[in-house]
Design a protein around this motif. Structure first.
Motif, PDB file in Angstrom:
ATOM      1  N   LYS A   1      56.720  43.019  -8.956  1.00 58.01           N
ATOM      2  CA  LYS A   1      56.205  41.914  -8.145  1.00 58.01           C
ATOM      3  C   LYS A   1      57.237  41.390  -7.161  1.00 58.01           C
ATOM      4  O   LYS A   1      56.903  40.988  -6.062  1.00 58.01           O
ATOM      5  CB  LYS A   1      55.712  40.782  -9.047  1.00 58.01           C
ATOM      6  N   ASN A   2      58.483  41.341  -7.562  1.00 60.93           N
ATOM      7  CA  ASN A   2      59.546  40.866  -6.693  1.00 60.93           C
ATOM      8  C   ASN A   2      60.720  41.819  -6.868  1.00 60.93           C
ATOM      9  O   ASN A   2      61.644  41.554  -7.616  1.00 60.93           O
ATOM     10  CB  ASN A   2      59.939  39.438  -7.047  1.00 60.93           C
ATOM     11  N   SER A   3      60.656  42.944  -6.166  1.00 59.39           N
ATOM     12  CA  SER A   3      61.667  43.986  -6.319  1.00 59.39           C
ATOM     13  C   SER A   3      62.121  44.458  -4.949  1.00 59.39           C
ATOM     14  O   SER A   3      61.304  44.704  -4.072  1.00 59.39           O
ATOM     15  CB  SER A   3      61.081  45.153  -7.115  1.00 59.39           C
ATOM     16  N   VAL A   4      63.442  44.580  -4.787  1.00 63.02           N
ATOM     17  CA  VAL A   4      64.026  45.012  -3.524  1.00 63.02           C
ATOM     18  C   VAL A   4      65.026  46.125  -3.816  1.00 63.02           C
ATOM     19  O   VAL A   4      65.832  46.003  -4.739  1.00 63.02           O
ATOM     20  CB  VAL A   4      64.775  43.851  -2.831  1.00 63.02           C
TER      21      VAL A   4
ATOM     22  N   LYS B   1      66.109  41.234  -6.551  1.00 62.48           N
ATOM     23  CA  LYS B   1      64.895  40.499  -6.197  1.00 62.48           C
ATOM     24  C   LYS B   1      65.207  39.504  -5.087  1.00 62.48           C
ATOM     25  O   LYS B   1      66.348  39.071  -4.920  1.00 62.48           O
ATOM     26  CB  LYS B   1      64.324  39.775  -7.414  1.00 62.48           C
ATOM     27  N   LEU B   2      64.185  39.143  -4.332  1.00 60.57           N
ATOM     28  CA  LEU B   2      64.344  38.138  -3.274  1.00 60.57           C
ATOM     29  C   LEU B   2      64.347  36.744  -3.867  1.00 60.57           C
ATOM     30  O   LEU B   2      63.567  36.447  -4.781  1.00 60.57           O
ATOM     31  CB  LEU B   2      63.208  38.234  -2.267  1.00 60.57           C
ATOM     32  N   ALA B   3      65.210  35.910  -3.334  1.00 62.81           N
ATOM     33  CA  ALA B   3      65.252  34.505  -3.730  1.00 62.81           C
ATOM     34  C   ALA B   3      65.424  33.675  -2.463  1.00 62.81           C
ATOM     35  O   ALA B   3      66.253  33.991  -1.610  1.00 62.81           O
ATOM     36  CB  ALA B   3      66.404  34.244  -4.696  1.00 62.81           C
ATOM     37  N   SER B   4      64.616  32.631  -2.329  1.00 62.25           N
ATOM     38  CA  SER B   4      64.717  31.727  -1.178  1.00 62.25           C
ATOM     39  C   SER B   4      65.161  30.369  -1.655  1.00 62.25           C
ATOM     40  O   SER B   4      64.791  29.920  -2.741  1.00 62.25           O
ATOM     41  CB  SER B   4      63.364  31.609  -0.474  1.00 62.25           C
TER      42      SER B   4
ATOM     43  N   THR C   1      67.266  33.225   2.654  1.00 60.88           N
ATOM     44  CA  THR C   1      66.674  34.221   1.766  1.00 60.88           C
ATOM     45  C   THR C   1      67.769  35.208   1.401  1.00 60.88           C
ATOM     46  O   THR C   1      68.492  35.693   2.282  1.00 60.88           O
ATOM     47  CB  THR C   1      65.501  34.946   2.435  1.00 60.88           C
TER      48      THR C   1
END
Length: 112
Positions: free
Chosen positions: A5-8, A81-84, A98
């Motif tokens: 779901k939140n993978s980079v 994962k992305l974090a804002s 971000t």
């Protein structure tokens, strides 16, 4: 599928030596930037290169490894994962950031 779901995943070059910070509880954090490059040909057949810069954050054991092994110019593969987040700068202006928070990274071999 829940884990993607939140993978980079990025492959790029380190743009700066790691910025290391150690907190009171001996928890370590490293910030650095990674450049990724893409090339394509435009309508005239000219090769165009596009560089994107990514803010990277590593914590704990990953931060210690990055501090020890990474330096500006190194090629790396990262997964995270992305974090804002947001903060108020010294002038009171709200800023938004971000970042990629790294789970794992691997330094790639040099071309030499």
């Amino acid at each position: 599928m829940a884990t993607i779901k939140n993978s980079v995943r990025l492959i790029g070059n380190v743009g700066m030596d790691p910025d290391v910070r150690t907190f009171d509880n001996n928890r370590k954090m490293v910030r650095l930037s990674i450049a990724t490059n893409e090339s394509y040909k435009n309508d005239k057949g000219e090769k165009i290169s596009d560089t994107q810069w990514h803010n990277i954050v590593l914590w704990g054991a990953q931060a210690t490894l990055a501090e020890t092994y990474l330096k500006k110019g190194d090629s790396v593969i990262i997964e995270g994962k992305l974090a804002s987040r947001n903060y108020n700068d010294k002038d009171g202006v709200k800023r938004y950031v971000t970042e990629v928070v790294v789970n794992e990274f691997m330094k790639m071999g040099n071309k030499e």
